[in-house]
Design a protein around this motif. Structure first.
Motif, PDB file in Angstrom:
ATOM      1  N   PHE A  71       0.838  -1.201   0.000  1.00  0.00           N
ATOM      2  CA  PHE A  71       0.000   0.000   0.000  1.00  0.00           C
ATOM      3  C   PHE A  71       0.879   1.260   0.000  1.00  0.00           C
ATOM      4  N   VAL A  72       0.525   2.188  -0.871  1.00  0.00           N
ATOM      5  CA  VAL A  72       1.267   3.441  -1.009  1.00  0.00           C
ATOM      6  C   VAL A  72       0.324   4.600  -0.732  1.00  0.00           C
ATOM      7  N   GLN A  73       0.642   5.385   0.270  1.00  0.00           N
ATOM      8  CA  GLN A  73      -0.155   6.557   0.616  1.00  0.00           C
ATOM      9  C   GLN A  73       0.085   7.639  -0.430  1.00  0.00           C
ATOM     10  N   THR A  74      -0.976   8.026  -1.147  1.00  0.00           N
ATOM     11  CA  THR A  74      -0.833   8.975  -2.258  1.00  0.00           C
ATOM     12  C   THR A  74      -1.435  10.341  -1.950  1.00  0.00           C
ATOM     13  N   GLY A  75      -1.905  10.536  -0.719  1.00  0.00           N
ATOM     14  CA  GLY A  75      -2.455  11.836  -0.336  1.00  0.00           C
ATOM     15  C   GLY A  75      -1.341  12.813   0.002  1.00  0.00           C
ATOM     16  N   SER A  76      -1.644  13.793   0.820  1.00  0.00           N
ATOM     17  CA  SER A  76      -0.650  14.789   1.217  1.00  0.00           C
ATOM     18  C   SER A  76      -0.639  14.924   2.735  1.00  0.00           C
ATOM     19  N   SER A  77       0.573  15.047   3.276  1.00  0.00           N
ATOM     20  CA  SER A  77       0.749  15.204   4.718  1.00  0.00           C
ATOM     21  C   SER A  77       2.130  15.767   4.969  1.00  0.00           C
ATOM     22  N   GLY A  78       2.358  16.246   6.180  1.00  0.00           N
ATOM     23  CA  GLY A  78       3.629  16.848   6.535  1.00  0.00           C
ATOM     24  C   GLY A  78       4.467  15.965   7.428  1.00  0.00           C
ATOM     25  N   ALA A  79       5.538  16.562   7.968  1.00  0.00           N
ATOM     26  CA  ALA A  79       6.499  15.801   8.763  1.00  0.00           C
ATOM     27  C   ALA A  79       5.912  15.310  10.076  1.00  0.00           C
ATOM     28  N   ASN A  80       4.854  15.959  10.591  1.00  0.00           N
ATOM     29  CA  ASN A  80       4.277  15.572  11.878  1.00  0.00           C
ATOM     30  C   ASN A  80       3.160  14.540  11.758  1.00  0.00           C
ATOM     31  N   ALA A  81       2.902  14.070  10.568  1.00  0.00           N
ATOM     32  CA  ALA A  81       1.773  13.158  10.355  1.00  0.00           C
ATOM     33  C   ALA A  81       2.052  11.775  10.938  1.00  0.00           C
ATOM     34  N   SER A  82       1.009  11.158  11.480  1.00  0.00           N
ATOM     35  CA  SER A  82       1.058   9.762  11.897  1.00  0.00           C
ATOM     36  C   SER A  82       0.001   8.995  11.114  1.00  0.00           C
ATOM     37  N   PHE A  83       0.268   7.709  10.876  1.00  0.00           N
ATOM     38  CA  PHE A  83      -0.573   6.905   9.990  1.00  0.00           C
ATOM     39  C   PHE A  83      -1.110   5.687  10.739  1.00  0.00           C
ATOM     40  N   SER A  84      -2.355   5.364  10.438  1.00  0.00           N
ATOM     41  CA  SER A  84      -2.980   4.196  11.039  1.00  0.00           C
ATOM     42  C   SER A  84      -3.764   3.456   9.948  1.00  0.00           C
ATOM     43  N   TRP A  85      -3.297   2.268   9.589  1.00  0.00           N
ATOM     44  CA  TRP A  85      -3.963   1.425   8.590  1.00  0.00           C
ATOM     45  C   TRP A  85      -4.748   0.332   9.305  1.00  0.00           C
ATOM     46  N   ASN A  86      -5.974   0.094   8.846  1.00  0.00           N
ATOM     47  CA  ASN A  86      -6.801  -0.998   9.359  1.00  0.00           C
ATOM     48  C   ASN A  86      -7.161  -1.895   8.180  1.00  0.00           C
ATOM     49  N   PHE A  87      -6.600  -3.111   8.182  1.00  0.00           N
ATOM     50  CA  PHE A  87      -6.821  -4.032   7.074  1.00  0.00           C
ATOM     51  C   PHE A  87      -7.926  -5.051   7.360  1.00  0.00           C
TER      52      PHE A  87
END
Length: 222
Positions: free
Chosen positions: A115-131
């Motif tokens: 999975f490749v995140q194609t949106g936009s975010s900055g250096a402080n972003a955190s990610f949470s994927w639920n499969f």
């Protein structure tokens, strides 16, 4: 006669700026941290993009900004005809955008999705994927997780949530895992060597060419 006069210390204006906040959810509180007497007065200037643009309160709160970027803030403290000015800034970042690339179907026997995140975010972003419960692993905090497999065929909903500087956005889409094909055909009856002509029909489990794809969508929570 003796005349005594009171000479007070010149005031010192100071405040510590808050950490960055995102545009749609920004709300700042400012605290004056300088040195001054109780008779001091205050003048905050938050600039044209500030709401409000100014304040005379010592510690103003609920200050927001209407545009992204660094917002210059000036505090003037006046005490007994003396004044001091302190200038600093706070950062307003764009809201993050959650999205990931659509992928084609894979067979249950060997499925492995990257999975490749194609949106936009900055250096402080955190990610949470639920499969989902049928995935291995079922979740991830990586920006671009790889090697995700599913234990059952069908459409599997995948949710990506991004948190950054006070904003939370989610994106929902799906991937398809197809059943393993099985090869089989009906055994024809015997035919004579002369003029024999056989027709064969596949009877195994074969996936149709077309499939239904769940429509992706994005949601925002502030």
């Amino acid at each position: 006669d003796t005349l005594y006069v009171d000479v007070t210390q010149a005031p010192q204006a100071l405040f510590t700026p808050s950490s960055a906040q995102c545009l749609s959810a920004n709300n700042f509180s400012f605290s004056s941290q300088g040195v001054y007497d109780t008779s001091a007065t205050f003048s905050w200037d938050f600039g044209a993009n500030g709401n409000p643009s100014n304040s005379s309160i010592e510690n103003p709160s609920n200050v927001s900004f209407t545009s992204t970027g660094w917002q210059i803030i000036t505090l003037t403290v006046t005490d007994n005809s003396c004044f001091d000015v302190y200038t600093d800034s706070v950062e307003i970042t764009p809201d993050p955008v959650a999205s990931y690339a659509t992928q084609g179907p894979q067979c249950i026997n060997s499925n492995s999705f990257d999975f490749v995140q194609t949106g936009s975010s900055g250096a402080n972003a955190s990610f949470s994927w639920n499969f989902g419960a049928n995935a291995n692993p079922s979740s991830s905090t990586l920006q671009n997780p790889t090697g995700i497999s599913f234990t059952s065929p069908g459409m599997h909903v995948v949710t990506l949530t991004i948190n950054e500087n006070g904003c939370t956005v989610s994106y929902v889409d799906s991937v398809e895992v197809t059943p393993a094909p099985s090869a089989n055909f009906a055994s024809p009856t015997a035919q004579c060597i002369v003029n024999n002509n056989f027709s064969f029909s596949a009877l195994g489990n074969i996936r149709p060419v077309s499939y239904t794809h769940l429509r992706a969508h994005e949601t925002s929570l502030h």
